[in-house]
Enzyme design. Structure first.
Site, PDB file in Angstrom:
ATOM      1  N   GLU A 191       1.008  -1.090  -0.190  1.00 42.91           N
ATOM      2  CA  GLU A 191       0.086  -0.090  -0.107  1.00 42.91           C
ATOM      3  C   GLU A 191       0.900   1.208  -0.081  1.00 42.91           C
ATOM      4  OE1 GLU A 191      -2.489   1.325  -0.829  1.00 42.91           O
ATOM      5  OE2 GLU A 191      -4.045   1.711   0.651  1.00 42.91           O
ATOM      6  N   ASP A 192       0.437   2.368  -0.708  1.00 39.30           N
ATOM      7  CA  ASP A 192       1.247   3.398  -0.645  1.00 39.30           C
ATOM      8  C   ASP A 192       1.289   4.272   0.747  1.00 39.30           C
ATOM      9  OD1 ASP A 192      -1.506   4.319  -0.563  1.00 39.30           O
ATOM     10  OD2 ASP A 192      -1.298   5.523  -2.609  1.00 39.30           O
ATOM     11  N   ASP A 211      -3.280   5.604   6.537  1.00 40.66           N
ATOM     12  CA  ASP A 211      -3.720   6.911   7.000  1.00 40.66           C
ATOM     13  C   ASP A 211      -4.833   6.517   8.182  1.00 40.66           C
ATOM     14  OD1 ASP A 211      -4.136   9.652   7.152  1.00 40.66           O
ATOM     15  OD2 ASP A 211      -6.008   9.545   5.632  1.00 40.66           O
ATOM     16  N   LYS A 257       1.032   7.500   8.395  1.00 41.81           N
ATOM     17  CA  LYS A 257       0.593   8.710   9.179  1.00 41.81           C
ATOM     18  C   LYS A 257      -0.039   8.253  10.477  1.00 41.81           C
ATOM     19  CE  LYS A 257      -1.168  11.077   5.580  1.00 41.81           C
ATOM     20  NZ  LYS A 257      -2.026  12.278   5.015  1.00 41.81           N
ATOM     21  N   VAL A 279      -0.002  14.364   1.185  1.00 40.26           N
ATOM     22  CA  VAL A 279       1.272  14.289   0.207  1.00 40.26           C
ATOM     23  C   VAL A 279       0.941  13.757  -1.165  1.00 40.26           C
ATOM     24  CG1 VAL A 279       3.193  13.831   2.135  1.00 40.26           C
ATOM     25  CG2 VAL A 279       1.625  11.835   1.195  1.00 40.26           C
ATOM     26  N   ASP A 326      -1.732  10.377  -5.396  1.00 44.21           N
ATOM     27  CA  ASP A 326      -2.535  11.651  -6.070  1.00 44.21           C
ATOM     28  C   ASP A 326      -3.078  12.850  -5.641  1.00 44.21           C
ATOM     29  OD1 ASP A 326      -4.695   9.672  -5.283  1.00 44.21           O
ATOM     30  OD2 ASP A 326      -5.934  10.969  -6.694  1.00 44.21           O
ATOM     31  N   ARG A 340       0.896  11.564  -9.657  1.00 39.87           N
ATOM     32  CA  ARG A 340       1.153  10.236  -9.433  1.00 39.87           C
ATOM     33  C   ARG A 340       2.558   9.853 -10.004  1.00 39.87           C
ATOM     34  NH1 ARG A 340      -3.215   7.183  -7.306  1.00 39.87           N
ATOM     35  NH2 ARG A 340      -4.944   7.542  -8.036  1.00 39.87           N
TER      36      ARG A 340
HETATM   37  P1  IMP Z   1      -6.888   5.117   5.205  1.00 39.02           P
HETATM   38  O1  IMP Z   1      -7.810   4.155   4.517  1.00 39.02           O
HETATM   39  O2  IMP Z   1      -7.531   6.507   5.591  1.00 39.02           O
HETATM   40  O3  IMP Z   1      -5.712   4.518   5.784  1.00 39.02           O
HETATM   41  O4  IMP Z   1      -6.276   5.734   3.626  1.00 39.02           O
HETATM   42  C1  IMP Z   1      -5.412   5.193   2.855  1.00 39.02           C
HETATM   43  C2  IMP Z   1      -5.646   5.702   1.587  1.00 39.02           C
HETATM   44  O5  IMP Z   1      -6.131   7.039   1.552  1.00 39.02           O
HETATM   45  C3  IMP Z   1      -4.408   5.511   0.784  1.00 39.02           C
HETATM   46  O6  IMP Z   1      -4.325   4.480  -0.011  1.00 39.02           O
HETATM   47  C4  IMP Z   1      -4.620   6.848  -0.335  1.00 39.02           C
HETATM   48  O7  IMP Z   1      -5.120   6.451  -1.458  1.00 39.02           O
HETATM   49  C5  IMP Z   1      -5.330   7.749   0.595  1.00 39.02           C
HETATM   50  N1  IMP Z   1      -4.572   8.790   1.149  1.00 39.02           N
HETATM   51  C6  IMP Z   1      -4.551   8.916   2.340  1.00 39.02           C
HETATM   52  N2  IMP Z   1      -3.659   9.965   2.902  1.00 39.02           N
HETATM   53  C7  IMP Z   1      -3.089  10.351   1.592  1.00 39.02           C
HETATM   54  C8  IMP Z   1      -2.145  11.492   1.333  1.00 39.02           C
HETATM   55  O8  IMP Z   1      -1.645  12.237   1.915  1.00 39.02           O
HETATM   56  N3  IMP Z   1      -1.920  11.690  -0.121  1.00 39.02           N
HETATM   57  C9  IMP Z   1      -2.532  10.811  -0.992  1.00 39.02           C
HETATM   58  N4  IMP Z   1      -3.406  10.107  -0.736  1.00 39.02           N
HETATM   59  C10 IMP Z   1      -3.847   9.657   0.669  1.00 39.02           C
HETATM   60 MG    MG Z   2      -4.688   4.248  -2.160  1.00 34.18          MG
END
Ligand code: IMP
Ligand code: MG
Length: 188
Positions: free
Chosen positions: A111-112, A115, A143, A165, A171, A177
């Site tokens: 995963e990138d 969050d 994060k 970011v 993106d 990207r």
């Molecule tokens: P989560 O479900 O909140 O953990 O989010 C994960 C997904 O949110 C990642 O795979 C990204 O697609 C998107 N995401 C969260 N933070 C960022 C950021 O700072 N920049 C770009 N995409 C983000």
């Molecule tokens: Mg993602």
């Protein structure tokens, strides 16, 4: 140093390359003599997966999974420095399933960015239903201050502060990207 106007480099391409190589070496050590499958989360993890996998000299295959969050994230078009615009409603749904079974496989979920943890919790549950032999998570960025659901990656590239970011696969409304560096959107 600026990538393009309004963007400030947080992690340079050199820093990323060095850390991704280290992560690959760690994975190669942990799975020595075994086969693995990299499962990338579309689209953000595609760039990271392609670099990471080339630092893992093991028998390996690729697969990809697609998810989308209800609530329209991530398109922080109104306020890139605010949170509400990229917070999801908490509901994640599958948009592209795996092409192959993961039963009894060593799976590295790639995963990138980690969050809130909602996306990876959803995907992990989905993959666990396949009964893989092992399931490890590799996240380039983490994060932790934004977490809503407990989630820890096994391999983490960089822990970063609470900022939006872009670049290296990540993106902003589908753009950026292809930036080689990871950048933060500077305050206007
Ligand atoms: P989560 O479900 O909140 O953990 O989010 C994960 C997904 O949110 C990642 O795979 C990204 O697609 C998107 N995401 C969260 N933070 C960022 C950021 O700072 N920049 C770009 N995409 C983000
Ligand atoms: Mg993602």
């Amino acid at each position: 140093m600026l990538c393009v106007p309004d963007l400030k480099v947080l992690l340079s391409r050199e820093q990323i390359a060095q850390r991704v190589a280290e992560m690959g070496e760690e994975i190669a050590r942990d799975f020595r003599g075994q086969s693995i499958i990299f499962v990338g989360v579309l689209k953000g993890a595609a760039v990271f997966l392609s670099d990471l996998a080339r630092h893992v000299p093991l028998d390996a295959t690729f697969d990809f999974i697609g998810v989308s969050s209800y609530g329209g994230r991530p398109s922080p078009t109104q306020d890139p420095s605010g949170h509400a615009t990229w917070d999801s409603s908490g509901e994640v749904r599958l948009t592209k399933d795996l092409d192959q079974s993961l039963t009894d496989r060593n799976v590295i979920l790639v995963e990138d960015i980690l969050d809130t943890g909602l996306t990876l919790n959803f995907i992990r549950k989905h993959l666990q239903a396949h009964q893989p032999r092992t399931l490890r998570i590799a996240a380039l960025l983490d994060k932790p201050s934004r977490r809503k659901q407990p989630m820890q990656a096994d391999y983490i590239g960089f822990t970063i502060p609470d900022a939006y970011v872009v670049g290296y696969g990540l993106d902003y409304a589908e753009r950026y990207r292809n930036l080689p560096d990871i950048c933060v959107i500077a305050s206007p």
